[in-house]
Write a protein that holds these residues in place. Structure first.
Motif, PDB file in Angstrom:
ATOM      1  N   MET A  21      28.403 -18.332 -25.818  1.00 44.24           N
ATOM      2  CA  MET A  21      29.185 -17.771 -26.920  1.00 44.24           C
ATOM      3  C   MET A  21      28.254 -17.338 -28.052  1.00 44.24           C
ATOM      4  O   MET A  21      27.255 -18.012 -28.327  1.00 44.24           O
ATOM      5  N   PRO A  22      28.583 -16.244 -28.728  1.00 41.27           N
ATOM      6  CA  PRO A  22      27.673 -15.723 -29.761  1.00 41.27           C
ATOM      7  C   PRO A  22      27.262 -16.771 -30.801  1.00 41.27           C
ATOM      8  O   PRO A  22      26.090 -16.858 -31.165  1.00 41.27           O
ATOM      9  N   LEU A  23      28.212 -17.596 -31.268  1.00 41.48           N
ATOM     10  CA  LEU A  23      27.851 -18.578 -32.290  1.00 41.48           C
ATOM     11  C   LEU A  23      26.861 -19.604 -31.764  1.00 41.48           C
ATOM     12  O   LEU A  23      25.971 -20.058 -32.480  1.00 41.48           O
ATOM     13  N   ALA A  24      27.031 -19.995 -30.495  1.00 42.14           N
ATOM     14  CA  ALA A  24      26.121 -20.981 -29.908  1.00 42.14           C
ATOM     15  C   ALA A  24      24.780 -20.338 -29.558  1.00 42.14           C
ATOM     16  O   ALA A  24      23.748 -21.019 -29.495  1.00 42.14           O
TER      17      ALA A  24
END
Lengths: 306, 306
Positions: B274-277
């Motif tokens: 995921m982009p945030l991770a």
């Protein structure tokens, strides 16, 4: 009477379609009046109006409410306490919770809804007393969280616990998260309903309708639950081998259909879990139902470390 | 001179075919004489003889060595400090480490080899300074571990961190662990060599031979590494979404072939994360090489909490 001292917090659970709230006495885990509304209009106005209705209903002096926790389905940045991503609450992204006015409440905190639900289950629900817990919440999506050695798993930027985005089928459906083959695309209530529609051509409103059909003996409805159960079971096995929890709690709206998928989930999980990690492992449905997010948000808002 | 005070520990890394040991000054992470032997005969006798050779080589008074850590590829029961399972060291299962005589060493502890290597990389290697770290060690098998908020992930009975037994292909090969489709069956050095043998009919001694062939341009050897890399990448993505680490360290014997699989691993991991991770996530080869287990065992033996 809920309480007679000043130690009270308020928990909100802001879903995509509903806003729930309750007054909670954190020390005892008791819950006062509960409000369960359809979500509508400006979310901040709805929070403020809900706050007033709750304190009125409890005949409280507002000053007695010390803190409020607002659970949202989204990602928090733990360094700032701000919401970094929340598909169903875009207006809260980046908002300083300190600017939210709820009577005289001193502290307002945002929390992830699955982390909140997990925390509530650990303090007062199905995982009470356990120090290593995984929570999987299956509803419209799949949320999750983990408690490791008694502490909530947070991660380097605060977005840990995305169980719904474990990669279960690398070549499977693409996911709005940007990944591919995520558990959420295979085992959420949305996925269960989609599977049933694809197999039968019949329209259903959601997993609840599929559960009704399954209980009436519809074999395609039963299959849709079993399929999701096996994906969830594979995820639980990976989580068990990785985190060696004492309890895996399965909650969320779909968990009300535990009778339709609990057995398949557990059998698949046990097939893939290492014997040492399987020893003593309990896989159980959540105990607090639709209030777990509200209770957890209230508990987290009043805890010193957040 | 390694040290001039009494703060010294000894680390052992007891593999299936080798016994490594070194004197370590934990505060500074410096390493004294190193012994790297073929494993033979009684393992306790070999530990004692290695201890004597090391203290002789360093011209130490034995009393200067305060503690010893013995890393083994196996599972510990953290409540007892005993080894619960160790396929290559059956004679150590259930043995009280307090009964192991190494000169005047006061404390002898067993530790999991992957956890030890991860701890060493975090203290003095590729993950220095990070508080959320995942370590994947690819050798004959696939070992692993995680540091969460600065603390080693242990689990309810001490067997957490079994990254090699994440379920990557649920219908894939059965695993001696009792599960099916485990990462170790798809991406270990053993799996890389097996894949190459199956595709070419050529016999190879292990992944090292396959790496030599790959560097000479053998496309089936290159494919065997890329295939393992993609399975590892899927596992890294799940780990990133679950644990939101700052660093993923990839070590073990096969990591010496990072040039052959690092790029595919990283690309696959980023595709599924995921982009945030993914923001700020570093995926890096281990820095301490074959000494990480020895250093980590020594560090863990001398830490108060074990």
């Amino acid at each position: 009477v809920l309480v007679d001292n000043g130690d009270l917090t308020i928990g909100f659970d802001v879903g995509g379609t509903s806003v729930r709230a309750a007054l909670v006495a954190p020390q005892r885990g008791t819950v006062g009046p509960v409000i369960d509304d359809v979500r509508e209009g400006d979310v901040l106005e709805q929070l403020a109006a809900t706050y007033t209705r709750l304190t009125d209903a409890a005949a409280l002096r507002p000053v007695q409410v010390l803190a409020a926790g607002v659970a949202i389905p989204g990602s928090l940045d733990r360094r700032t306490g701000l919401i970094a991503s929340a598909p169903t609450s875009l207006e809260l992204v980046g908002l300083d919770p300190g600017t939210i006015r709820l009577g005289t409440v001193g502290t307002v905190r945002f929390v992830n809804d699955a982390n909140a639900a997990l925390h509530a289950e650990q303090e007062h629900g199905a995982a009470r007393g356990a120090r290593d817990v995984v929570g999987i919440f299956v509803g419209t999506g799949v949320g999750g969280g983990a408690v490791v050695g008694g502490r909530l798993l947070i991660g380097s930027v605060g977005v840990a616990g995305e169980i719904g985005h474990m990669v279960i089928a690398p070549d499977g459906p693409c996911c709005p998260c940007g990944g591919q083959g995520c558990l959420e695309q295979l085992a959420s209530g949305t996925a269960i309903a989609r599977r049933y529609r694809q197999r039968t051509g019949r329209d259903v409103d959601g997993a609840r309708d599929v559960a009704l059909a399954a209980r009436a003996g519809d074999s395609c409805a039963i299959e849709a639950f079993h399929r999701a159960a096996r994906y969830l079971g594979v995820a639980v096995a990976t989580l068990a081998n990785l985190m060696n929890p004492e309890v895996v709690v399965v909650g969320g709206g779909v968990a009300a259909a535990w009778d339709l998928f609990g057995e398949d989930l557990t059998r698949t999980a046990m097939h893939h879990t290492m014997p040492l990690a399987a020893r003593g492992l309990r896989i159980v449905p959540a105990a607090l139902g639709r209030l777990s997010g509200v209770i957890g948000a209230a508990l987290l808002a009043s805890s010193p470390s957040g």
